[in-house]
Design an enzyme around this catalytic site. Structure first.
Site, mmCIF file in Angstrom:
data_model
loop_
_atom_site.group_PDB
_atom_site.id
_atom_site.type_symbol
_atom_site.label_atom_id
_atom_site.label_comp_id
_atom_site.label_asym_id
_atom_site.label_seq_id
_atom_site.Cartn_x
_atom_site.Cartn_y
_atom_site.Cartn_z
ATOM 1 N N ARG A 102 0.885 -1.175 0.000
ATOM 2 C CA ARG A 102 0.000 0.000 0.000
ATOM 3 C C ARG A 102 0.916 1.216 0.000
ATOM 4 N NH1 ARG A 102 -5.410 0.976 1.749
ATOM 5 N NH2 ARG A 102 -5.740 2.973 2.801
ATOM 6 N N HIS A 129 -7.031 1.160 -6.854
ATOM 7 C CA HIS A 129 -7.355 0.450 -5.612
ATOM 8 C C HIS A 129 -8.148 -0.801 -6.009
ATOM 9 C CE1 HIS A 129 -7.843 -0.410 -1.539
ATOM 10 N NE2 HIS A 129 -8.559 0.618 -1.107
ATOM 11 N N GLN A 132 -10.309 -3.037 -3.449
ATOM 12 C CA GLN A 132 -11.561 -2.413 -3.016
ATOM 13 C C GLN A 132 -12.690 -2.739 -3.986
ATOM 14 O OE1 GLN A 132 -12.434 -0.260 -0.225
ATOM 15 N NE2 GLN A 132 -14.407 -0.856 -1.082
ATOM 16 N N ASP A 223 -16.444 8.757 -2.370
ATOM 17 C CA ASP A 223 -15.221 8.639 -1.590
ATOM 18 C C ASP A 223 -14.898 10.048 -1.079
ATOM 19 O OD1 ASP A 223 -12.885 7.704 -0.438
ATOM 20 O OD2 ASP A 223 -11.822 7.400 -2.325
ATOM 21 N N CYS A 263 -16.228 3.697 0.243
ATOM 22 C CA CYS A 263 -15.105 2.814 0.590
ATOM 23 C C CYS A 263 -14.503 3.135 1.954
ATOM 24 C CB CYS A 263 -14.039 2.860 -0.501
ATOM 25 S SG CYS A 263 -13.464 4.514 -0.898
ATOM 26 N N ARG A 291 -14.497 -6.629 2.117
ATOM 27 C CA ARG A 291 -13.056 -6.545 1.875
ATOM 28 C C ARG A 291 -12.379 -7.833 2.355
ATOM 29 N NH1 ARG A 291 -10.406 -1.730 1.368
ATOM 30 N NH2 ARG A 291 -8.656 -3.106 0.830
#
Length: 307
Positions: A102, A129, A132, A223, A263, A291
């Protein structure tokens, strides 16, 4: 799933449309306990960005598979002192069975993947991402029983999540509209990729008109308006993004069975109101849980634990 054994997952297009659907099926089987693959392998987490859901979900997923997790905090390793990525990658390759990264730069995960033979997973970069989006698609599929003949509208910053949503929705044949201010559109190369993938199957739309974008949509998604590393811009972005807030008025223009996704983490009363995120059409908490299941399926597939 054997086709994914040993494979990297650096961007959403690393998965074929068929592989996406197979992973979602596997995730559902893992979630319901229909299958319980086991291993004694080791996952490394190399996270340069703060994380709650990604860190915990990957950790729990690997433990449920019977494996172990090593937190490779960059500040506690030679990475913080500037050890070259190619050196770190080749060393970690000798210790680990899979590595999730990440970070900021997409090039970093690609360099790791080039020098390491083990599977490398993009757990978030500034460009994409992809993990996700696997959870997002799983949540949509659970809600509607299908991914076809649906439309999703993403509202807000054209960031990494927007980029991967474009590719993910196009891959499964779902209409996707991204509504954002002109200066904050998603990556144009990714938009072009999504259009090519969707050609003849679904629609890809990028617009600055949130009202038009949400008309009849089955899924509204948002988001934060300033991602990690953009905190200094957060205040100045508020008036620019205000028309893109998911609130009861905007939600009423969507399909009457529409669901809302985010998210997380969420800034209530900015990109989404408290009334909406806590309301009956919110699937945000299911989305967060998924997730775990989506990433457990991904780990099981790249480690070759399922036929």
């Amino acid at each position: 799933m054997l086709t994914l054994k040993g494979r990297d997952f650096l961007k959403f297009t690393d998965l074929s449309p068929a592989a996406v659907l197979e992973l979602l099926h596997l995730a559902q089987q893992l979630k319901t306990g229909q299958i319980r693959p086991q291993c004694n392998q080791v996952l490394g987490l190399l996270f340069r960005k703060a994380s709650t859901r990604t860190r915990v979900s990957f950790t729990v997923a690997m433990h449920r598979l019977g494996g172990q997790v090593i937190d490779l905090n960059p500040s506690a390793t030679q990475v913080a002192r500037g050890e070259p990525i190619e050196d770190t990658a080749r060393v970690l390759d000798r210790y680990l069975d899979v590595l999730a990264i990440r970070t900021f730069d997409q090039g970093e995960v690609e360099t790791f993947a080039h020098y390491a033979k083990i599977p490398v997973i993009n757990a978030l970069t500034d460009l994409e991402h992809p993990c996700q989006i696997l959870a997002d698609l799983l949540t949509v599929q659970e809600t509607f029983g299908t991914l076809s003949s649906l439309s999703m509208t993403y509202l807000g910053d054209g960031n990494n999540v927007a980029n991967s949503l474009l590719l993910g929705c196009a891959s499964v044949g779902m209409d996707i509209a991204v509504a954002c201010p002109q200066a904050y559109r998603p990556d144009p190369q990714i938009v072009a990729q999504a259009e090519a993938i969707a050609a003849g199957r679904s629609r890809v739309t990028v617009t600055d008109d949130p009202q038009a974008a949400v008309q009849g949509a089955h899924i509204l998604y948002t988001d934060v308006w300033a991602s990690m590393g953009q905190e200094s811009q957060a205040e100045s972005r508020l008036p620019i993004f205000a028309p893109y807030q998911i609130n009861p008025s905007l939600l009423r223009q969507a399909h009457d069975q529409a669901i809302v996704l985010h998210c997380l983490p969420a800034h209530r009363e900015e990109e989404i109101t408290a009334e909406v995120i806590e309301g009956p059409q919110s699937r945000v908490w299911d989305q967060a849980e998924n997730r775990l299941h989506a990433q457990q399926a991904l780990l099981a597939a790249v480690l070759g634990l399922v036929p």
